[in-house]
Design an enzyme around this catalytic site. Structure first.
Site, short mmCIF file in Angstrom:
data_model
loop_
_atom_site.label_atom_id
_atom_site.label_comp_id
_atom_site.label_asym_id
_atom_site.label_seq_id
_atom_site.Cartn_x
_atom_site.Cartn_y
_atom_site.Cartn_z
N HIS A 431 0.94 4.64 -0.09
CA HIS A 431 0.33 3.70 -1.04
C HIS A 431 -0.17 4.39 -2.30
O HIS A 431 -0.56 3.72 -3.26
CB HIS A 431 -0.82 2.95 -0.36
CG HIS A 431 -0.81 1.48 -0.63
ND1 HIS A 431 -0.65 0.97 -1.90
CD2 HIS A 431 -0.94 0.41 0.19
CE1 HIS A 431 -0.68 -0.35 -1.84
NE2 HIS A 431 -0.85 -0.72 -0.58
N ASP A 435 2.47 0.35 -5.26
CA ASP A 435 1.79 -0.76 -4.62
C ASP A 435 2.78 -1.60 -3.83
O ASP A 435 3.99 -1.32 -3.82
CB ASP A 435 1.08 -1.62 -5.68
CG ASP A 435 -0.02 -0.87 -6.40
OD1 ASP A 435 -0.70 -0.06 -5.74
OD2 ASP A 435 -0.18 -1.09 -7.61
#
Length: 460
Positions: A431, A435
Site C-alpha cells: 500500500h 492506493d
C-alpha cells in the site's frame, strides 16, 4: 614433499553466508582435477556443485553430510605438486584449527607468507568468482615428519574447530574445547559435540508431579527447556523462505483485492493455439505462460506495481524491466524462479523459459542468480486444488498475483445462466506504492484479458 593446499567454502554470491553439505563427491585419497566438482552443497537459494581450484590428492575433508558450514570455513585439503623444502604448505597438517582463522602466535615458529595462486582461480565455475591468493604457512620442523593429512597434536596448539559458531557456543557456556573429543573427520569438533557437552553439564529440570494442571512433557536443550516433539531445522531453502516471508509481514503494509473471472474464452484461445486437431506446431502453450504475458501487459499500464521501496531514502523506485517470478513447489520446498526481461518476451518465449526453470527447480540445479532479482511474482496455487488465497508479497517486490483453479461454475453469460470455466484472481500489493484504485485497475485489466483474450492484441 607435496604441498597441502586448503580449499575453503567460497562465497557463493547473492549475500549467502553459509551452506549445508548435502553430498561429498570425492573421498580422502581420491585424485581430483582442477575445477572438478568435489561437494554438493545446499544454500538458502539452490543446490550447488562446488569445484575445487586445485588438482591433486584429497588428504582431508571437513564436515559430514548434513553439516552446515559458514563461508570461509575449510572444505578439504589437497596435496599438489612438490613443495620447496623451506616452504612446505599445510592445511590439515598443522591442526584443523588453522583453517578456522587461528593465527600464529608470538614465538610459535610459524610465519604466514603469500604465494602465487596454485589452481584455476575459478572458485565456483559459472559464477564468475575469483579466488584470492592462496595463503601459505611455514610449519615447525617437527611437524614436517608427520603425514600430510594427519592432525598434529601440539599443546597448547590450536583446537580442532573450524566453525566460529562452535567456538562462540562453547564460550557462551564456559566450555574448554581442549577437553572435548571431536566426532568429525580427524577429530574435528562439531556443533553436535559442544551441544552434547552442554547437555551433560546441565542438570535436567525436576519433572512436574503427575496430574499437575498445565504440565506438559519437556526436553532440555542447552540451558533452556523446550516442549517435546519432532524438531525440524529451519535451514536451507525452508529457512530462507521463513526469513523472507517473516520480513515481508514485518515491513510491508499489504492489502489484497480479488475478483472472479470467466476464463472460458482464455481456455478456448489456448486450445486454438495448441491445435486441438494435433496439427499445431511448436511447444504447447501453458495457462501459466498466458497469465504471465497478461501480467507483463498489465504492468506496462500500471508500472507502480513493478517497483520497490527504499525506506532509507524514503523513495519508491519504479523498475524499468519486468523480471517475473513464479512460485514453483518442489520436493525441497517452495522456490521462485525468475523469468528475466519478461516484458520483451511473447507467450511462446515466456512459456519456454518457465518450462526450463521449472525443470531445473525440480532437479535442484537452479543457480542462485535464477532465484533472485524478481520485480513481480505470479503464484498459481490452483494446482493445489484451491480457489483462493491471500498471497504474501515476495520481499522486496511490491505485488503478487494469485491464481486459483479454473473450474466449471454457474455464471451469467450474455444475460442467461450458463456453466462457464471460472477462476478467482487475487492481488496482494504494497500500500506504500499505490492506493486501491491502482491495484483495482490492474486486477480488472488482468480479469478483462482472461475473459476477452482479444484485449491483449492491443499490446502484442
Amino acid at each position: 614433499m607435496p604441498q597441502v593446499l586448503e580449499f575453503k567454502l567460497p562465497d557463493l554470491g547473492e549475500g549467502l553466508t553459509e551452506a549445508e553439505i548435502v553430498r561429498w563427491l570425492v573421498e580422502v585419497g581420491d585424485v581430483v582435477a582442477i575445477d572438478q566438482p568435489v561437494v554438493e552443497v545446499e544454500t538458502a537459494k539452490a543446490m550447488v556443485e562446488v569445484p575445487c581450484p586445485y588438482g591433486g590428492v584429497v588428504t582431508a575433508r571437513f564436515g559430514n553430510e548434513g553439516t552446515e558450514l559458514p563461508v570461509g570455513a575449510p572444505l578439504l585439503t589437497v596435496a599438489v605438486g612438490t613443495a620447496e623444502p623451506s616452504e612446505t604448505v599445510t592445511g590439515a597438517g598443522a591442526g584443523a584449527g588453522a583453517g578456522a582463522g587461528a593465527g600464529a602466535g608470538p614465538g610459535s615458529g610459524e610465519a604466514a607468507v603469500d604465494a602465487e595462486p596454485s589452481g584455476s582461480g575459478n572458485v565456483l565455475v559459472g559464477y564468475g568468482t575469483g579466488a584470492p591468493p592462496v595463503r601459505r604457512r611455514r610449519v615447525r620442523p617437527q611437524a614436517l615428519s608427520a603425514p600430510a593429512a594427519a592432525v598434529v597434536a601440539v599443546a597448547p596448539g590450536p583446537v580442532a574447530v573450524v566453525s566460529p559458531l562452535v567456538r562462540k557456543l562453547a564460550r557462551q557456556h564456559d566450555l574448554d574445547l581442549r577437553q572435548l573429543a571431536g566426532s568429525g573427520p580427524d577429530g574435528l569438533i562439531l556443533r553436535a559435540d559442544v551441544e552434547s557437552a552442554i547437555r551433560s553439564a546441565t542438570p535436567a529440570p525436576a519433572a512436574a508431579p503427575a496430574g499437575t494442571p498445565g504440565a506438559r512433557p519437556a526436553v532440555t536443550a542447552g540451558l533452556t527447556t523446550r516442549p517435546a516433539g519432532e524438531r525440524i531445522p529451519l535451514r536451507g531453502v525452508r529457512g530462507a523462505v521463513a526469513d523472507k516471508l517473516a520480513r515481508s509481514r514485518r515491513e510491508i503494509p499489504d492489502a489484497t483485492c480479488w475478483v472472479d473471472a470467466d476464463a472460458t474464452e482464455l481456455m478456448a484461445a489456448r486450445a486454438a493455439m495448441n491445435g486441438v486437431s494435433g496439427s499445431g506446431a511448436g511447444p504447447k502453450v501453458s495457462v501459466l505462460a498466458l497469465l504471465a504475458r497478461i501480467c507483463t501487459a498489465a504492468l506496462a499500464r500500471y508500472p507502480e506495481l513493478n517497483s520497490t521501496v527504499d525506506m532509507e531514502a524514503r523513495e519508491i523506485v519504479r523498475l524499468p524491466e519486468v523480471h517475473l517470478g513464479f512460485a514453483a513447489q518442489t520436493e525441497r520446498g517452495l522456490v521462485v524462479p525468475v523469468v528475466r526481461d519478461a516484458q520483451t518476451r511473447n507467450v511462446e518465449s515466456i512459456g519456454a523459459e518457465i518450462a526450463r526453470l521449472t525443470e531445473a527447480a525440480r532437479t535442484g540445479t537452479l543457480k542462485p542468480a535464477e532465484l533472485t532479482g524478481g520485480t513481480f511474482t505470479l503464484n498459481n496455487y490452483g494446482v493445489f486444488g484451491v480457489d483462493g488465497s491471500t498471497p504474501i508479497i515476495n520481499h522486496p517486490e511490491a505485488a503478487m498475483l494469485g491464481v486459483g483453479r479454473i473450474v466449471p461454475k454457474p455464471w451469467v453469460h450474455e444475460g442467461e445462466l450458463a456453466v462457464r470455466r471460472v477462476v478467482q484472481l487475487s492481488l496482494t500489493f504494497d500500500h506504500r506504492v499505490c492506493d486501491g484504485g491502482t491495484a483495482g485497475g490492474f486486477l480488472r485489466y488482468v480479469a478483462d484479458c482472461v475473459e476477452q483474450p482479444a484485449v491483449l492484441l492491443r499490446t502484442l
